[in-house]
Scaffold this motif. Structure first.
Motif, PDB file in Angstrom:
ATOM      1  N   HIS A  57     109.741  37.464 -18.257  1.00 15.28           N
ATOM      2  CA  HIS A  57     111.049  37.619 -17.596  1.00 15.28           C
ATOM      3  C   HIS A  57     111.566  36.281 -17.081  1.00 15.28           C
ATOM      4  N   MET A  58     110.653  35.358 -16.737  1.00 14.41           N
ATOM      5  CA  MET A  58     111.067  34.022 -16.277  1.00 14.41           C
ATOM      6  C   MET A  58     111.602  33.208 -17.465  1.00 14.41           C
ATOM      7  N   ILE A  59     110.914  33.281 -18.588  1.00 16.74           N
ATOM      8  CA  ILE A  59     111.376  32.559 -19.780  1.00 16.74           C
ATOM      9  C   ILE A  59     112.754  33.082 -20.182  1.00 16.74           C
ATOM     10  N   GLU A  60     112.916  34.406 -20.139  1.00 15.28           N
ATOM     11  CA  GLU A  60     114.220  34.988 -20.502  1.00 15.28           C
ATOM     12  C   GLU A  60     115.312  34.521 -19.545  1.00 15.28           C
ATOM     13  N   ALA A  61     114.966  34.372 -18.279  1.00 13.35           N
ATOM     14  CA  ALA A  61     115.980  33.986 -17.285  1.00 13.35           C
ATOM     15  C   ALA A  61     116.391  32.520 -17.407  1.00 13.35           C
ATOM     16  N   THR A  62     115.514  31.674 -17.932  1.00 14.98           N
ATOM     17  CA  THR A  62     115.770  30.233 -17.817  1.00 14.98           C
ATOM     18  C   THR A  62     115.838  29.457 -19.129  1.00 14.98           C
ATOM     19  N   MET A  63     115.300  29.996 -20.204  1.00 18.79           N
ATOM     20  CA  MET A  63     115.187  29.202 -21.437  1.00 18.79           C
ATOM     21  C   MET A  63     116.147  29.718 -22.515  1.00 18.79           C
ATOM     22  N   PRO A  64     116.640  28.836 -23.404  1.00 21.23           N
ATOM     23  CA  PRO A  64     117.552  29.269 -24.457  1.00 21.23           C
ATOM     24  C   PRO A  64     116.919  30.357 -25.340  1.00 21.23           C
ATOM     25  N   ALA A  65     117.666  31.429 -25.591  1.00 10.86           N
ATOM     26  CA  ALA A  65     117.109  32.641 -26.217  1.00 10.86           C
ATOM     27  C   ALA A  65     116.432  32.357 -27.560  1.00 10.86           C
ATOM     28  N   ARG A  66     117.020  31.487 -28.362  1.00 16.03           N
ATOM     29  CA  ARG A  66     116.475  31.335 -29.717  1.00 16.03           C
ATOM     30  C   ARG A  66     115.085  30.702 -29.744  1.00 16.03           C
ATOM     31  N   PHE A  67     114.642  30.149 -28.612  1.00 11.24           N
ATOM     32  CA  PHE A  67     113.329  29.494 -28.610  1.00 11.24           C
ATOM     33  C   PHE A  67     112.265  30.259 -27.809  1.00 11.24           C
ATOM     34  N   HIS A  68     112.598  31.453 -27.336  1.00 13.33           N
ATOM     35  CA  HIS A  68     111.665  32.144 -26.424  1.00 13.33           C
ATOM     36  C   HIS A  68     110.241  32.256 -26.975  1.00 13.33           C
ATOM     37  N   GLU A  69     110.141  32.458 -28.270  1.00 11.13           N
ATOM     38  CA  GLU A  69     108.795  32.685 -28.832  1.00 11.13           C
ATOM     39  C   GLU A  69     107.892  31.471 -28.741  1.00 11.13           C
ATOM     40  N   ALA A  70     108.483  30.309 -28.576  1.00 13.80           N
ATOM     41  CA  ALA A  70     107.658  29.087 -28.511  1.00 13.80           C
ATOM     42  C   ALA A  70     106.903  28.965 -27.193  1.00 13.80           C
ATOM     43  N   PHE A  71     107.348  29.725 -26.179  1.00 12.39           N
ATOM     44  CA  PHE A  71     106.757  29.567 -24.844  1.00 12.39           C
ATOM     45  C   PHE A  71     105.515  30.437 -24.714  1.00 12.39           C
ATOM     46  N   LYS A  72     104.462  29.998 -25.377  1.00 12.79           N
ATOM     47  CA  LYS A  72     103.189  30.735 -25.347  1.00 12.79           C
ATOM     48  C   LYS A  72     102.065  29.738 -25.041  1.00 12.79           C
ATOM     49  N   PRO A  73     100.885  30.245 -24.675  1.00 17.10           N
ATOM     50  CA  PRO A  73      99.818  29.324 -24.265  1.00 17.10           C
ATOM     51  C   PRO A  73      99.395  28.390 -25.396  1.00 17.10           C
ATOM     52  N   ALA A  74      99.017  27.188 -25.015  1.00 17.14           N
ATOM     53  CA  ALA A  74      98.440  26.201 -25.940  1.00 17.14           C
ATOM     54  C   ALA A  74      99.304  26.004 -27.186  1.00 17.14           C
ATOM     55  N   ASN A  75     100.581  25.792 -26.986  1.00 16.65           N
ATOM     56  CA  ASN A  75     101.496  25.552 -28.101  1.00 16.65           C
ATOM     57  C   ASN A  75     102.129  24.163 -27.925  1.00 16.65           C
ATOM     58  N   PRO A  76     101.548  23.136 -28.551  1.00 11.06           N
ATOM     59  CA  PRO A  76     102.077  21.783 -28.355  1.00 11.06           C
ATOM     60  C   PRO A  76     103.486  21.658 -28.930  1.00 11.06           C
ATOM     61  N   PHE A  77     104.299  20.799 -28.331  1.00 14.61           N
ATOM     62  CA  PHE A  77     105.582  20.447 -28.942  1.00 14.61           C
ATOM     63  C   PHE A  77     105.281  19.757 -30.283  1.00 14.61           C
ATOM     64  N   PRO A  78     106.228  19.838 -31.244  1.00 17.38           N
ATOM     65  CA  PRO A  78     105.980  19.181 -32.536  1.00 17.38           C
ATOM     66  C   PRO A  78     105.596  17.704 -32.336  1.00 17.38           C
ATOM     67  N   PRO A  79     104.571  17.248 -33.070  1.00 20.69           N
ATOM     68  CA  PRO A  79     104.052  15.892 -32.826  1.00 20.69           C
ATOM     69  C   PRO A  79     105.096  14.797 -32.995  1.00 20.69           C
ATOM     70  N   GLU A  80     106.038  14.970 -33.934  1.00 20.46           N
ATOM     71  CA  GLU A  80     107.032  13.905 -34.130  1.00 20.46           C
ATOM     72  C   GLU A  80     107.963  13.826 -32.921  1.00 20.46           C
ATOM     73  N   ILE A  81     108.195  14.965 -32.260  1.00 18.09           N
ATOM     74  CA  ILE A  81     109.039  14.954 -31.061  1.00 18.09           C
ATOM     75  C   ILE A  81     108.293  14.274 -29.907  1.00 18.09           C
ATOM     76  N   VAL A  82     107.027  14.606 -29.758  1.00 13.45           N
ATOM     77  CA  VAL A  82     106.238  13.997 -28.673  1.00 13.45           C
ATOM     78  C   VAL A  82     106.153  12.482 -28.885  1.00 13.45           C
ATOM     79  N   ARG A  83     105.899  12.085 -30.140  1.00 15.06           N
ATOM     80  CA  ARG A  83     105.819  10.644 -30.440  1.00 15.06           C
ATOM     81  C   ARG A  83     107.150   9.963 -30.124  1.00 15.06           C
TER      82      ARG A  83
END
Ligand code: ABU
Length: 371
Positions: A57-83
């Motif tokens: 419910h917190m993710i739904e309240a604050t994060m853009p809807a199309r990306f909700h599924e990415a907010f799960k445990p141990a899910n690194p951001f794409p390496p090229e973005i982090v770099r």
């Protein structure tokens, strides 16, 4: 990008465990607004950033809807973005150093191992008011140890200076009570958290001298506001702004003070009338962000690097260096030109990858000293 040279991880004026401040030395912590000349700053670190994991419910309240599924445990951001983000942050740090600003960087943390989020957004975790650094009582469980892990060493060193006060956050109760009742009766709550214990992100507050303007949000509750009021040095007062944003989480894409007496505001979230209710803005020129129509939606912005975590209003999340200098994302040409027309000197830097991780120049920095 500027050429990479190792950054100063230590402030020579703050040796381990001691203050070296003589009678005429500059202070190690002193900031009470967002626009005075910046002297000392923390710039975040993106290495190993992972999507934060929080109650749905917190993710739904604050994060853009199309990306909700990415907010799960141990899910690194794409390496090229982090770099890319780490390069951009380093470049930002070098840019500030070239402007005479003393730069601190966080410790590198393996956020995958710690089930944490990132070291790139220190603004969320530390509120500097005068000589006092207040660590956020994060609402998000995955962020509770973020400051200890990434900036604990620096906070200990700064806190060893008797002229500096560091207020570390208490551990939240276990189990946490912040969501109690929210899921059972979601319609009866304005925000994704209740008021059972102090909760706040420092980025829900902005300093205007002795007045601190803040907002209640999905991560900041009234007990959090009272907690900050209790810990700020005497003479500082928090006032809550009336903000129209059910997704509210951080005020630094809503207000942008450019210099004493001039502020840009986000007209979709606040009105001039609501701002004028605060005496501190009585003599200020308040300017509605001038290009509302051309602010890209999150969907449009995802044509480039996705903005997984923020609104399209990151354009306003920029850092003022003082003396009318400001750092703006290198692709935000229209806003940069407008700022120049207002007498600002614009320094441009790439930051799109940092945007993907959760914020822009303001989010990625914590000013320790503004003179
Ligand atoms: N943390 C800054 C982002 C605020 C916003 O998305 O509007």
């Amino acid at each position: 990008l500027l050429t990479k040279t190792p950054l100063a991880h230590k402030n020579p004026s703050v040796p381990d465990g001691h203050s070296s401040r003589g009678r005429n030395s500059p202070p190690n912590v002193a900031a009470n607004n967002e626009w005075a000349p910046l002297r000392s700053v923390i710039i975040g670190r993106a290495d190993n950033s992972c999507f934060p994991y929080e109650a749905p419910h917190m993710i739904e309240a604050t994060m853009p809807a199309r990306f909700h599924e990415a907010f799960k445990p141990a899910n690194p951001f794409p390496p090229e973005i982090v770099r890319g983000a780490e390069e951009e942050l380093e470049n930002f740090a070098l840019l500030l150093q070239s402007q005479g600003v003393n730069v601190f960087r966080p410790t590198k943390v393996d956020w995958l191992q710690t089930f944490g989020y990132t070291g790139a957004m220190p603004r969320d975790g530390l509120l500097v008011v005068g000589n006092t650094i207040i660590e956020s009582c994060f609402a998000w469980k995955c962020r509770v140890d973020e400051m200890a892990n990434s900036l604990g060493t620096l906070l200990s060193k700064l806190g060893a200076d008797p002229s500096v006060k560091v207020v570390r956050a208490p551990r939240p109760p276990s189990p946490d009570t912040l969501y109690n009742g929210i899921l059972e009766d979601p319609g009866s709550h304005e925000w994704a958290i209740n008021n059972s214990r102090p909760a706040f992100d420092a980025a829900d507050f902005m300093r205007f001298g002795s007045t601190i303007i803040g907002q209640l949000s999905n991560v900041t509750n009234m007990k959090g506001v009272e907690y900050i009021q209790h810990h700020v040095p005497s003479g500082y007062k928090i006032e809550l702004l009336d903000v129209n944003d059910p997704h509210a989480m951080h005020i630094d894409a809503t207000l942008l003070p450019l210099r004493q007496g001039l502020m840009v505001y986000n007209p979709l979230r606040v009105t001039e009338e609501s701002l004028r209710r605060h005496a501190v803005f009585k003599a200020w020129e308040l300017v509605s962000y001038p290009f509302v129509e051309s602010v890209q939606t999150v969907e449009e912005a995802t044509g480039g690097v996705p903005r997984f975590m923020t609104s399209a209003w990151l354009v306003m999340n920029v850092l003022v260096l003082g003396h009318d200098k400001i750092v703006v994302e290198e692709q935000d040409h229209e806003f940069a030109k407008w700022l120049e027309g207002r007498g600002m000197v614009v320094l441009k830097a790439p930051f799109r990858n940092v945007h993907a991780i959760g914020g822009s120049f303001h989010c990625a920095s914590v000013d320790l000293v503004r003179s």
